[in-house]
Motif scaffolding. Sequence first.
Motif, short mmCIF file in Angstrom:
data_model
loop_
_atom_site.label_atom_id
_atom_site.label_comp_id
_atom_site.label_asym_id
_atom_site.label_seq_id
_atom_site.Cartn_x
_atom_site.Cartn_y
_atom_site.Cartn_z
N LEU A 9 0.78 -1.33 -0.08
CA LEU A 9 0.06 0.00 0.03
C LEU A 9 0.86 1.29 0.00
O LEU A 9 0.39 2.48 0.16
CB LEU A 9 -0.84 0.05 1.28
N GLY A 10 2.23 1.18 -0.22
CA GLY A 10 2.92 2.31 -0.15
C GLY A 10 3.06 3.27 1.17
O GLY A 10 3.53 2.26 1.95
N ASP A 11 2.47 4.22 1.31
CA ASP A 11 2.57 4.84 2.68
C ASP A 11 0.99 4.57 3.31
O ASP A 11 0.77 5.17 4.52
CB ASP A 11 2.70 6.31 2.56
N GLY A 12 -0.03 3.81 2.58
CA GLY A 12 -1.23 3.62 3.17
C GLY A 12 -0.97 2.84 4.68
O GLY A 12 -0.21 2.08 4.70
N THR A 13 -1.91 3.06 5.48
CA THR A 13 -1.95 2.76 6.88
C THR A 13 -3.17 1.83 7.04
O THR A 13 -4.25 2.58 7.38
CB THR A 13 -1.70 3.72 7.84
N PRO A 14 -3.34 0.62 6.82
CA PRO A 14 -4.57 0.00 6.76
C PRO A 14 -4.92 -0.42 8.13
O PRO A 14 -4.36 -0.56 9.12
CB PRO A 14 -4.37 -1.32 5.93
N ASP A 15 -6.20 -0.15 8.28
CA ASP A 15 -6.86 -0.41 9.67
C ASP A 15 -7.91 -1.59 9.29
O ASP A 15 -7.78 -2.75 8.91
CB ASP A 15 -7.44 0.74 10.43
N GLY A 16 -9.22 -1.18 9.57
CA GLY A 16 -10.40 -2.29 9.29
C GLY A 16 -10.35 -2.69 7.74
O GLY A 16 -10.13 -1.42 6.93
#
Length: 278
Positions: A186-193
């Motif tokens: 996700l690159g700099d994406g920070t996944p949560d739910g």
Amino acid sequence: MRDPRVLVDGRGLVESPRWHLGRWYVSDWSAGEVLAVTPDGEVEVAARVDSLPLCTAWHPEGRMLIVSSREGKVLALERDGSLTTYADLGKPGWNDVVVDGRGNCYVNGAGFDPMSGEEFRPGGIVLVRPTGAVVEVAADVAFPNGMAVTPDNGTLIVADSYRHELVAFDIGADGVLSARRTWADLGDGTPDGICIDAEGAVWYADVPHRVCARVAEGGAVLERVEVDRGAFACALGGPDGRTLCVVTAEWRGMSELVGPGSGQVLTVDVDVPGAGWP
């Protein structure tokens, strides 16, 4: 770009949206409450559990399972409203939960308490079998968050927030995980739910970037829903499965968590319905 609608306002740290039998269920971690919300925004308290985190999943036989992180237990909400112990996880510190179509319950947790200043240790995932037996099935997930199971019960996808990726595992006939791989960088994406749709894409909520993004396997971004505060989790549901529910709040960091009363439940119409679990 799509514009979300506010379904519920004025809550605390809201998480774990789930669609079940015509209502949304969300957890208000600040209040220690699991809420049932109609599509018109009417709110009823379905359960009270003093736990943070406080995540839920629906078992295929009909009961809601609730992770009581502080007790280190998975609780079951019985039809009379009482809570019983479904499984004892042996220690506190658990986070998200998903149950597949065969009754396998997966619960994850960080390897440290980020609110206490403990030294970082990677987390992992346990399987609670339908018999109640608890088995560790994955380790070295830096910070495990949302989880989802594909509609064929064949793959578990896990958000690793610290490594900015979605991780996939094959699910064996016995529920054990194997063939670990990066499903999406996700690159700099920070996944949560997270949740899965009928085209095999994953929606993930991202707190620091204030967005829900729909991504294909590999990480290509297909759609985005921007919000005005941290997006903690998302789920697909509604009568035709084409409503994306997003829970949001004003993120203030680990020491304070969220701004009081800033928690919202949002809904937005999408084209592709949900699939799998949750």
